[in-house]
Design a protein around this motif. Structure first.
Motif, PDB file in Angstrom:
ATOM      1  N   TRP A  35      71.524 -18.184  28.220  1.00  9.86           N
ATOM      2  CA  TRP A  35      71.433 -17.150  27.364  1.00  9.86           C
ATOM      3  C   TRP A  35      72.032 -17.010  26.180  1.00  9.86           C
ATOM      4  O   TRP A  35      72.209 -15.922  25.536  1.00  9.86           O
ATOM      5  N   LYS A  36      72.558 -18.122  25.817  1.00  8.60           N
ATOM      6  CA  LYS A  36      73.232 -18.480  24.435  1.00  8.60           C
ATOM      7  C   LYS A  36      74.599 -17.456  24.328  1.00  8.60           C
ATOM      8  O   LYS A  36      74.462 -16.734  23.394  1.00  8.60           O
ATOM      9  N   VAL A  37      75.219 -17.343  25.255  1.00 12.22           N
ATOM     10  CA  VAL A  37      76.486 -16.489  25.217  1.00 12.22           C
ATOM     11  C   VAL A  37      77.891 -17.396  25.478  1.00 12.22           C
ATOM     12  O   VAL A  37      77.614 -18.488  26.038  1.00 12.22           O
ATOM     13  N   SER A  38      78.733 -16.649  25.295  1.00 12.49           N
ATOM     14  CA  SER A  38      80.093 -17.481  25.394  1.00 12.49           C
ATOM     15  C   SER A  38      80.876 -17.080  26.480  1.00 12.49           C
ATOM     16  O   SER A  38      82.011 -17.644  26.705  1.00 12.49           O
ATOM     17  N   ALA A  39      80.330 -16.043  27.275  1.00  9.49           N
ATOM     18  CA  ALA A  39      81.230 -15.501  28.353  1.00  9.49           C
ATOM     19  C   ALA A  39      80.376 -14.542  29.190  1.00  9.49           C
ATOM     20  O   ALA A  39      79.222 -14.058  28.715  1.00  9.49           O
ATOM     21  N   VAL A  40      80.408 -14.601  30.601  1.00  8.46           N
ATOM     22  CA  VAL A  40      79.619 -13.550  31.390  1.00  8.46           C
ATOM     23  C   VAL A  40      80.732 -12.937  32.228  1.00  8.46           C
ATOM     24  O   VAL A  40      81.690 -13.151  33.025  1.00  8.46           O
ATOM     25  N   PRO A  41      80.044 -11.713  32.681  1.00  3.21           N
ATOM     26  CA  PRO A  41      80.801 -10.881  33.693  1.00  3.21           C
ATOM     27  C   PRO A  41      80.846 -11.577  35.029  1.00  3.21           C
ATOM     28  O   PRO A  41      79.600 -12.170  35.191  1.00  3.21           O
ATOM     29  N   VAL A  42      81.733 -11.194  35.686  1.00  2.00           N
ATOM     30  CA  VAL A  42      81.696 -11.779  37.430  1.00  2.00           C
ATOM     31  C   VAL A  42      81.392 -10.396  38.187  1.00  2.00           C
ATOM     32  O   VAL A  42      82.266  -9.463  38.051  1.00  2.00           O
ATOM     33  N   VAL A  43      80.389 -10.279  38.890  1.00  2.00           N
ATOM     34  CA  VAL A  43      80.094  -9.034  39.764  1.00  2.00           C
ATOM     35  C   VAL A  43      80.112  -9.248  41.141  1.00  2.00           C
ATOM     36  O   VAL A  43      79.938 -10.451  41.593  1.00  2.00           O
ATOM     37  N   GLU A  44      80.264  -8.196  41.909  1.00  5.30           N
ATOM     38  CA  GLU A  44      80.061  -8.261  43.488  1.00  5.30           C
ATOM     39  C   GLU A  44      79.441  -7.145  43.804  1.00  5.30           C
ATOM     40  O   GLU A  44      79.627  -5.952  43.006  1.00  5.30           O
ATOM     41  N   GLY A  45      79.051  -6.820  45.148  1.00  7.54           N
ATOM     42  CA  GLY A  45      78.452  -5.759  45.657  1.00  7.54           C
ATOM     43  C   GLY A  45      77.252  -5.391  44.633  1.00  7.54           C
ATOM     44  O   GLY A  45      76.536  -6.099  44.722  1.00  7.54           O
ATOM     45  N   GLY A  47      76.854  -4.692  41.571  1.00 11.88           N
ATOM     46  CA  GLY A  47      77.245  -4.814  40.338  1.00 11.88           C
ATOM     47  C   GLY A  47      78.501  -4.396  39.878  1.00 11.88           C
ATOM     48  O   GLY A  47      78.443  -4.207  38.661  1.00 11.88           O
ATOM     49  N   HIS A  48      79.571  -4.215  40.839  1.00 12.63           N
ATOM     50  CA  HIS A  48      80.720  -3.841  40.265  1.00 12.63           C
ATOM     51  C   HIS A  48      81.525  -5.195  39.397  1.00 12.63           C
ATOM     52  O   HIS A  48      81.401  -6.196  40.083  1.00 12.63           O
ATOM     53  N   VAL A  49      82.052  -5.007  38.181  1.00 14.07           N
ATOM     54  CA  VAL A  49      82.572  -6.001  37.662  1.00 14.07           C
ATOM     55  C   VAL A  49      83.948  -6.241  38.072  1.00 14.07           C
ATOM     56  O   VAL A  49      84.927  -5.222  38.246  1.00 14.07           O
ATOM     57  N   VAL A  50      84.382  -7.609  38.483  1.00 17.11           N
ATOM     58  CA  VAL A  50      85.591  -7.698  38.946  1.00 17.11           C
ATOM     59  C   VAL A  50      86.189  -8.943  38.201  1.00 17.11           C
ATOM     60  O   VAL A  50      87.617  -9.064  38.166  1.00 17.11           O
ATOM     61  N   GLY A  51      85.768  -9.431  37.131  1.00 13.05           N
ATOM     62  CA  GLY A  51      86.201 -10.268  36.044  1.00 13.05           C
ATOM     63  C   GLY A  51      85.450 -10.866  35.082  1.00 13.05           C
ATOM     64  O   GLY A  51      84.208 -10.236  35.124  1.00 13.05           O
ATOM     65  N   MET A  52      85.718 -11.849  34.145  1.00 13.78           N
ATOM     66  CA  MET A  52      85.036 -12.447  33.050  1.00 13.78           C
ATOM     67  C   MET A  52      85.377 -13.829  33.202  1.00 13.78           C
ATOM     68  O   MET A  52      86.455 -14.140  33.479  1.00 13.78           O
ATOM     69  N   VAL A  53      84.160 -14.620  32.947  1.00 11.88           N
ATOM     70  CA  VAL A  53      84.457 -16.099  32.871  1.00 11.88           C
ATOM     71  C   VAL A  53      84.036 -16.416  31.415  1.00 11.88           C
ATOM     72  O   VAL A  53      82.709 -16.077  30.974  1.00 11.88           O
ATOM     73  N   ALA A  89      83.188 -19.174  40.126  1.00 12.54           N
ATOM     74  CA  ALA A  89      83.814 -18.086  38.971  1.00 12.54           C
ATOM     75  C   ALA A  89      84.883 -17.308  39.648  1.00 12.54           C
ATOM     76  O   ALA A  89      85.796 -16.903  38.893  1.00 12.54           O
ATOM     77  N   GLY A  90      84.889 -17.060  40.933  1.00  5.12           N
ATOM     78  CA  GLY A  90      85.893 -16.652  41.500  1.00  5.12           C
ATOM     79  C   GLY A  90      87.376 -17.141  41.247  1.00  5.12           C
ATOM     80  O   GLY A  90      88.400 -16.273  41.067  1.00  5.12           O
ATOM     81  N   GLU A  91      87.375 -18.706  41.065  1.00  4.40           N
ATOM     82  CA  GLU A  91      88.435 -19.046  40.707  1.00  4.40           C
ATOM     83  C   GLU A  91      89.021 -19.242  39.286  1.00  4.40           C
ATOM     84  O   GLU A  91      90.006 -19.303  38.862  1.00  4.40           O
ATOM     85  N   LEU A  92      87.908 -19.178  38.634  1.00  4.93           N
ATOM     86  CA  LEU A  92      87.923 -19.276  37.153  1.00  4.93           C
ATOM     87  C   LEU A  92      88.071 -18.123  36.165  1.00  4.93           C
ATOM     88  O   LEU A  92      88.773 -18.170  35.121  1.00  4.93           O
ATOM     89  N   MET A  93      87.812 -16.911  36.870  1.00  5.19           N
ATOM     90  CA  MET A  93      87.549 -15.815  36.125  1.00  5.19           C
ATOM     91  C   MET A  93      88.848 -15.220  35.803  1.00  5.19           C
ATOM     92  O   MET A  93      90.055 -15.396  36.286  1.00  5.19           O
ATOM     93  N   SER A  94      88.902 -14.525  34.510  1.00  2.61           N
ATOM     94  CA  SER A  94      90.201 -13.727  34.113  1.00  2.61           C
ATOM     95  C   SER A  94      89.974 -12.319  34.981  1.00  2.61           C
ATOM     96  O   SER A  94      88.767 -11.583  34.819  1.00  2.61           O
ATOM     97  N   THR A  95      91.185 -11.870  35.518  1.00  4.38           N
ATOM     98  CA  THR A  95      90.874 -10.711  36.426  1.00  4.38           C
ATOM     99  C   THR A  95      92.429 -10.054  36.330  1.00  4.38           C
ATOM    100  O   THR A  95      93.349 -10.746  36.088  1.00  4.38           O
ATOM    101  N   PRO A  96      92.500  -8.689  36.146  1.00  6.16           N
ATOM    102  CA  PRO A  96      91.327  -7.642  36.450  1.00  6.16           C
ATOM    103  C   PRO A  96      90.377  -7.544  35.219  1.00  6.16           C
ATOM    104  O   PRO A  96      91.026  -8.077  33.743  1.00  6.16           O
ATOM    105  N   ALA A  97      89.104  -7.576  35.219  1.00  5.22           N
ATOM    106  CA  ALA A  97      88.353  -7.359  33.998  1.00  5.22           C
ATOM    107  C   ALA A  97      88.640  -6.311  33.019  1.00  5.22           C
ATOM    108  O   ALA A  97      89.045  -4.979  33.517  1.00  5.22           O
ATOM    109  N   VAL A  98      88.544  -6.458  31.810  1.00  3.64           N
ATOM    110  CA  VAL A  98      88.753  -5.361  30.682  1.00  3.64           C
ATOM    111  C   VAL A  98      87.507  -4.736  30.540  1.00  3.64           C
ATOM    112  O   VAL A  98      86.704  -5.459  29.907  1.00  3.64           O
TER     113      VAL A  98
END
Length: 230
Positions: A35-45, A47-53, A89-98
């Motif tokens: 996708w040529k991006v440098s970060a992606v949101p991490v979602v659960e359920g 589509g609720h955002v729980v973090g960013m990687v 992703a769950g171990e790597l992500m920055s959380t809580p998501a801004v």
């Protein structure tokens, strides 16, 4: 004026790629590359955002690949060391998501990015579900707006209001996003108000008001207020 980008929802990217908590390390890297991006949101359920990687979260695995185990205790960046051993992703992500809402203004988004030191914000609805993503470049894109469009809005929506009862009306000129308003304001106390309103117009880089006050002892009268008759 309705077509003017004023909110995060106006400028955000609506097609957003995201990953789940269980997404593996290499899957995340493939997603970023595809996708040529440098970060992606991490979602659960739903589509609720729980973090960013981000790439910064993934880099420690390479950073500490040849690190001497005997020097581990001397490493200053222990959080990075933990991420070097992470695999999902769950171990790597920055959380809580801004995150930010789509109705937030571009200025609010810019301030939040600066305060949190992030380059992009997941955009969420009232239930915290992902609806888009806004980046620094999205916020800056508003400054590509044509000078003519800016001048038209300033004239119609702001200057026209302040000068509706005086002749001649003020003149508005815009060059490279810098707005210059020349004229005589009926009430000089309103100059700071006009400056603030003009500065808030999408695409305005700076404001210069060349507004004269009425001669001493003379004030341009306001029209009488006509209300209901009892």
């Amino acid at each position: 004026m309705k077509d003017t980008p004023c909110t995060v929802g106006d400028v955000m990217t609506q097609t957003v790629v995201a990953v789940s908590r269980s997404a593996a390390y290499k899957e995340i890297i493939r997603t970023l590359a595809q996708w040529k991006v440098s970060a992606v949101p991490v979602v659960e359920g739903e589509g609720h955002v729980v973090g960013m990687v981000s790439e910064a979260d993934l880099l420690p695995k390479q950073q500490f690949k040849d690190c001497d185990p005997s020097r581990i205790e001397q490493l200053r960046h222990l959080d990075d060391l933990v991420k070097a051993g992470a695999g999902t992703a769950g171990e790597l992500m920055s959380t809580p998501a801004v995150t930010i809402g789509g109705h937030a203004t571009l200025a609010e988004a810019a301030r939040l990015m600066a305060r949190k030191g992030v380059k992009r914000l997941p955009v969420v609805d009232g239930n915290g579900r992902l609806t888009g993503i806004v980046s620094r470049s999205d916020l800056l894109r508003v400054y590509l707006r044509d000078d003519e469009d800016i001048a038209r809005e300033v004239q119609d929506e702001i200057v026209g209001h302040f000068f509706r009862n005086s002749r001649p009306t003020a003149e508005v000129a815009v060059t490279e996003g810098v707005v210059t308003v020349t004229g005589r304001l009926p009430d000089p106390a309103m100059v700071p108000v006009m400056a603030r309103l003009v500065r808030a117009v999408a695409g305005v880089v700076n404001v210069e008001l060349r507004l004269d006050a009425p001669p001493a002892g003379r004030r341009i009268p306001e029209p009488p207020v006509v209300g209901p008759q009892f």
